[in-house]
Design an enzyme around this catalytic site. Structure first.
Site, PDB file in Angstrom:
ATOM      1  N   HIS A  38       0.832  -1.209   0.000  1.00 37.40           N
ATOM      2  CA  HIS A  38       0.000   0.000   0.000  1.00 37.40           C
ATOM      3  C   HIS A  38       0.863   1.253   0.000  1.00 37.40           C
ATOM      4  CE1 HIS A  38      -3.252  -2.700   1.325  1.00 37.40           C
ATOM      5  NE2 HIS A  38      -2.498  -3.064   2.359  1.00 37.40           N
ATOM      6  N   TYR A  54      -9.595   3.481  10.536  1.00 33.75           N
ATOM      7  CA  TYR A  54      -8.329   3.657  11.237  1.00 33.75           C
ATOM      8  C   TYR A  54      -7.554   4.746  10.517  1.00 33.75           C
ATOM      9  CZ  TYR A  54      -6.280   1.018   7.350  1.00 33.75           C
ATOM     10  OH  TYR A  54      -5.898   0.616   6.104  1.00 33.75           O
ATOM     11  N   THR A  82      -8.520   0.733   2.798  1.00 24.67           N
ATOM     12  CA  THR A  82      -9.784   1.374   3.174  1.00 24.67           C
ATOM     13  C   THR A  82      -9.595   2.766   3.766  1.00 24.67           C
ATOM     14  OG1 THR A  82      -9.664   0.260   5.316  1.00 24.67           O
ATOM     15  CG2 THR A  82     -10.941  -0.815   3.579  1.00 24.67           C
ATOM     16  N   ARG A 129     -10.908  -3.690  -5.776  1.00 25.27           N
ATOM     17  CA  ARG A 129     -10.940  -4.458  -4.526  1.00 25.27           C
ATOM     18  C   ARG A 129     -12.300  -4.292  -3.860  1.00 25.27           C
ATOM     19  NH1 ARG A 129      -7.388  -3.486   0.930  1.00 25.27           N
ATOM     20  NH2 ARG A 129      -7.024  -5.668   1.463  1.00 25.27           N
ATOM     21  N   ARG A 135     -14.718  -4.897  10.275  1.00 20.38           N
ATOM     22  CA  ARG A 135     -14.069  -3.854  11.080  1.00 20.38           C
ATOM     23  C   ARG A 135     -13.475  -2.756  10.197  1.00 20.38           C
ATOM     24  NH1 ARG A 135      -8.649  -5.019  10.430  1.00 20.38           N
ATOM     25  NH2 ARG A 135      -8.377  -7.163   9.791  1.00 20.38           N
ATOM     26  N   TYR A 162     -11.491  -9.305  -0.066  1.00 20.63           N
ATOM     27  CA  TYR A 162     -10.911  -9.448   1.274  1.00 20.63           C
ATOM     28  C   TYR A 162     -12.037  -9.770   2.242  1.00 20.63           C
ATOM     29  CZ  TYR A 162      -7.750  -8.432   5.229  1.00 20.63           C
ATOM     30  OH  TYR A 162      -6.975  -8.526   6.363  1.00 20.63           O
ATOM     31  N   HIS A 186      -4.889 -12.839   1.390  1.00 23.23           N
ATOM     32  CA  HIS A 186      -4.431 -13.505   2.612  1.00 23.23           C
ATOM     33  C   HIS A 186      -5.177 -14.815   2.913  1.00 23.23           C
ATOM     34  CE1 HIS A 186      -3.077  -9.479   2.498  1.00 23.23           C
ATOM     35  NE2 HIS A 186      -3.910  -8.935   3.357  1.00 23.23           N
ATOM     36  N   ASP A 262       2.551  -6.707   2.148  1.00 18.14           N
ATOM     37  CA  ASP A 262       1.513  -5.957   2.876  1.00 18.14           C
ATOM     38  C   ASP A 262       2.079  -4.713   3.568  1.00 18.14           C
ATOM     39  OD1 ASP A 262      -1.135  -5.397   3.632  1.00 18.14           O
ATOM     40  OD2 ASP A 262      -0.828  -6.312   5.599  1.00 18.14           O
TER      41      ASP A 262
END
Ligand code: 0GY
Length: 313
Positions: A38, A54, A82, A129, A135, A162, A186, A262
């Site tokens: 990212h 977040y 996100t 994506r 969450r 995901y 993942h 990642d």
């Protein structure tokens, strides 16, 4: 240097990424692709999404490209996270400055225009994506996602999904209706406390077995592991409990697996991995040079640089 400038409050509960990673002992094959990473911000230039769950630490394209070179990768696939919502500006900026060495996976909404999709394609975007991790995102109606999937299919793009393993049964019908190649992040986040041949992971293996358009990233041992970064007694490496899962996927579907760092590892709260040591994890899951070449070079080129696929890179 890390920066915490921008439109956000200081990181809450998320560790900063690891500075000064080790030089991996595992020498990556020539042309290797980091197929999941990212860029975040910098927030002062590319503000984070108001709806984010977040707030990350800035992680710039320059820092990503320096890590690529340090670890020995040739290319990156930059995936929209996100915290930037459906504003792909930071990712697009990174693609523009990558000298053709990065491709991208974006997040778009129904209102995206054909001209915008074309601009993204020209910059190197090859996928969208869809995120189902509760969450991380608010709910998006499935009909909107299917409509987007139909539109991007025309560009030859694929869909990255995901989700958490417990949600696969509920999402199965939607996933299997997708009209494109489908790449799972993942390994669908298995609970590695469960057996690799138990019902949960067997369902994931069946998902791949029954649908030849489904690929998996065998990434994020640091996120999935319960045993953690310490080498366990009698073992030489970290994240030991993830090995059977990733190795099983690589050995069963060697032509449909991808690997990525990642970086910069959003939302890790217990430990932040040294990316050099993460690269040293690869030979434990892809145990010979042929599997390593498929995982790190052939497969990502086929998906993201098909024009180079089959050529020496
Ligand atoms: C990852 C994993 C996570 C975050 C995101 O888009 C995101 O915010 O993907 C996570 O928190 O598990 O692949 O970066």
């Amino acid at each position: 240097m890390k920066s915490t400038t921008g439109n956000f409050t200081p990181t809450a509960g998320w560790l900063d990424w690891f500075e000064g990673p080790a030089k991996p002992r595992f020498v990556l094959p020539a042309g290797a692709v980091d197929a999941h990473c990212h860029v975040f911000g910098p927030g002062a230039q590319f503000p984070y999404a108001p709806e984010r769950k977040y707030t990350p630490c800035d992680a710039s394209k320059e820092q990503l490209f320096a890590l690529r070179d340090h670890l020995g990768f040739a290319k990156n696939v930059i995936v929209q996270a996100t915290c930037h919502g459906a504003d792909n500006s930071a990712l697009m900026d990174a693609l523009h400055h990558s000298n053709g060495q990065a491709r991208g996976v974006v997040t778009v909404k129904r209102g995206v225009t054909d001209a915008e999709l074309q601009t993204m394609h020209a910059a190197g975007v090859r996928g969208v994506r869809f995120n189902f991790v509760k969450r991380l995102v608010d709910f998006t109606p499935k009909d909107e996602l299917l409509e987007i999937a139909q539109r991007i299919k025309a560009l030859g793009w694929h869909v990255v999904i995901y989700f958490e393993a417990v949600d696969l049964p509920e999402l199965w019908d939607f996933f299997t209706a997708l009209p494109t190649q489908v790449v799972v992040d993942h390994m669908g986040r298995p609970n590695v406390a469960h057996p690799v041949d138990g019902p949960e992971f067997s369902l994931f293996m069946k998902f791949m077995q029954q649908h030849e358009n489904v690929w998996s990233k065998v990434s994020c041992p640091e996120r999935l592991s319960i045993s953690g970064p310490q080498a366990l007694q009698g073992q030489q490496h970290a994240y030991q409990d993830v090995v059977p899962f990733a190795r099983h996927v690589v050995q069963t579907f060697p032509d449909r697996v991808l690997w990525g760092t990642d970086w910069p590892h959003p939302n890790l709260k217990d430990h932040m991995p040294d990316d050099g040591l993460l690269v040293d994890f690869i030979p434990h899951i892809a145990v010979n040079s042929e599997l390593q070449r498929k995982l790190l070079v052939d497969n990502p080129l086929r998906l993201y640089w098909p024009e180079l696929s089959g050529q020496a890179s």
